[in-house]
Design a protein around this motif. Sequence first.
Motif, short mmCIF file in Angstrom:
data_model
loop_
_atom_site.label_atom_id
_atom_site.label_comp_id
_atom_site.label_asym_id
_atom_site.label_seq_id
_atom_site.Cartn_x
_atom_site.Cartn_y
_atom_site.Cartn_z
N MET A 1 0.98 -1.16 0.08
CA MET A 1 -0.16 -0.08 -0.07
C MET A 1 0.92 1.28 -0.10
SD MET A 1 -2.94 0.84 2.72
CE MET A 1 -3.96 2.32 2.57
N GLN A 2 0.58 2.25 -0.84
CA GLN A 2 1.26 3.51 -0.98
C GLN A 2 0.97 4.26 0.09
OE1 GLN A 2 0.42 5.20 -4.76
NE2 GLN A 2 2.15 4.00 -5.77
N ARG A 3 2.20 5.20 0.55
CA ARG A 3 1.97 6.22 1.66
C ARG A 3 2.54 7.34 1.08
NH1 ARG A 3 4.73 4.91 7.52
NH2 ARG A 3 6.57 6.23 6.60
N GLU A 4 1.79 8.22 1.25
CA GLU A 4 2.50 9.82 1.13
C GLU A 4 2.85 10.48 2.20
OE1 GLU A 4 0.10 12.49 -1.50
OE2 GLU A 4 -1.10 10.67 -2.18
N GLU A 5 4.13 11.21 2.10
CA GLU A 5 4.74 12.02 3.29
C GLU A 5 4.93 13.35 3.01
OE1 GLU A 5 7.67 10.08 5.53
OE2 GLU A 5 6.65 8.00 5.54
N GLY A 6 4.77 14.33 3.79
CA GLY A 6 5.14 15.57 3.49
C GLY A 6 5.76 16.13 4.67
N ARG A 7 6.52 17.29 4.75
CA ARG A 7 7.18 18.03 5.92
C ARG A 7 7.12 19.52 5.42
NH1 ARG A 7 9.66 13.96 8.70
NH2 ARG A 7 10.52 12.24 7.55
N ILE A 8 6.73 20.12 6.50
CA ILE A 8 6.50 21.46 6.41
C ILE A 8 7.50 21.85 7.63
CG2 ILE A 8 5.27 23.48 6.49
CD1 ILE A 8 3.06 21.98 5.74
N ILE A 9 8.42 22.74 7.37
CA ILE A 9 9.38 23.25 8.55
C ILE A 9 8.98 24.84 8.95
CG2 ILE A 9 11.88 23.69 8.83
CD1 ILE A 9 12.52 21.52 6.84
N PHE A 10 9.05 24.98 10.16
CA PHE A 10 8.63 26.22 10.73
C PHE A 10 9.99 26.73 11.45
CE2 PHE A 10 4.88 23.91 10.19
CZ PHE A 10 3.76 24.75 9.49
N ASN A 11 10.16 28.07 11.20
CA ASN A 11 11.20 28.58 12.19
C ASN A 11 10.57 29.03 13.49
OD1 ASN A 11 9.80 31.19 12.04
ND2 ASN A 11 11.32 31.71 10.31
N TYR A 12 11.46 29.47 14.55
CA TYR A 12 10.76 29.78 15.84
C TYR A 12 9.62 30.97 15.68
CZ TYR A 12 13.70 26.48 18.25
OH TYR A 12 14.46 25.42 18.84
N ARG A 80 -3.28 26.64 7.50
CA ARG A 80 -4.71 26.75 6.80
C ARG A 80 -4.73 28.41 6.59
NH1 ARG A 80 -7.85 22.25 10.00
NH2 ARG A 80 -7.33 20.51 8.51
N THR A 81 -4.35 29.13 7.45
CA THR A 81 -4.38 30.75 7.49
C THR A 81 -3.68 31.10 6.30
OG1 THR A 81 -4.61 30.70 9.85
CG2 THR A 81 -3.87 32.95 8.70
N TYR A 82 -2.49 30.50 5.87
CA TYR A 82 -1.72 30.92 4.63
C TYR A 82 -1.85 30.03 3.63
CZ TYR A 82 0.66 34.12 7.76
OH TYR A 82 0.87 35.09 8.65
N GLY A 83 -3.05 29.32 3.55
CA GLY A 83 -3.23 28.89 2.16
C GLY A 83 -2.66 27.67 1.80
N ILE A 84 -1.89 26.78 2.78
CA ILE A 84 -1.10 25.58 2.70
C ILE A 84 -2.23 24.50 3.00
CG2 ILE A 84 0.82 24.29 3.49
CD1 ILE A 84 1.89 26.94 4.28
N ALA A 85 -2.55 23.65 1.99
CA ALA A 85 -3.54 22.50 2.24
C ALA A 85 -3.01 21.52 2.92
CB ALA A 85 -3.89 22.16 0.84
N ILE A 86 -3.63 20.86 4.08
CA ILE A 86 -3.26 19.84 4.70
C ILE A 86 -4.43 18.68 4.86
CG2 ILE A 86 -2.42 18.87 6.98
CD1 ILE A 86 -0.61 21.58 7.14
N PRO A 87 -4.44 17.78 4.41
CA PRO A 87 -5.64 16.93 4.43
C PRO A 87 -6.22 16.59 5.83
CG PRO A 87 -3.78 16.13 2.98
CD PRO A 87 -3.11 17.13 3.84
N LYS A 88 -7.19 16.73 6.08
CA LYS A 88 -7.88 16.34 7.38
C LYS A 88 -7.50 15.03 7.93
CE LYS A 88 -11.53 19.60 7.68
NZ LYS A 88 -13.01 19.86 7.89
N ARG A 89 -7.57 14.06 7.09
CA ARG A 89 -7.57 12.67 7.39
C ARG A 89 -5.84 12.20 7.73
NH1 ARG A 89 -7.04 8.78 2.83
NH2 ARG A 89 -6.95 10.14 1.18
N ALA A 90 -5.15 13.07 7.40
CA ALA A 90 -3.90 12.85 7.44
C ALA A 90 -3.28 12.72 9.09
CB ALA A 90 -2.93 13.76 6.80
#
Length: 107
Positions: A1-12, A80-90
């Motif tokens: 089964m395939q799995r998708e992954e993503g990372r978003i890096i935030f500074n302090y 979400r405030t900045y329009g970066i889509a993140i799936p709810k079920r993720a």
Amino acid sequence: MQREEGRIIFNYAETYTAMCALSVQDKLSRPVAETITGIALKAGDDKSMVITFTSKLNGKSAKCEYSRDFLATALVLYCRTYGIAIPKRATKTVELGAEGVTLHITL
């Protein structure tokens, strides 16, 4: 089964903004100072983090404890405030880095 992954890096600074936004939305008290200078896992508890805040005005530091869930929720709200889509079920987890925080997203 395939799995998708993503990372978003935030500074302090982005992490602090996210925490303040969630605190206002949920009517919680804001983080204590103006700048995050460190984040570490709480000893013996991998679900909590100790965040060190430092005031730009007087240089005093304060440490506060937050759950990983709170921080993950704050970062998702920020996205979400900045329009970066993140799936709810993720699955969303927070990983700590030397100069920031990573939101790890798995589908």
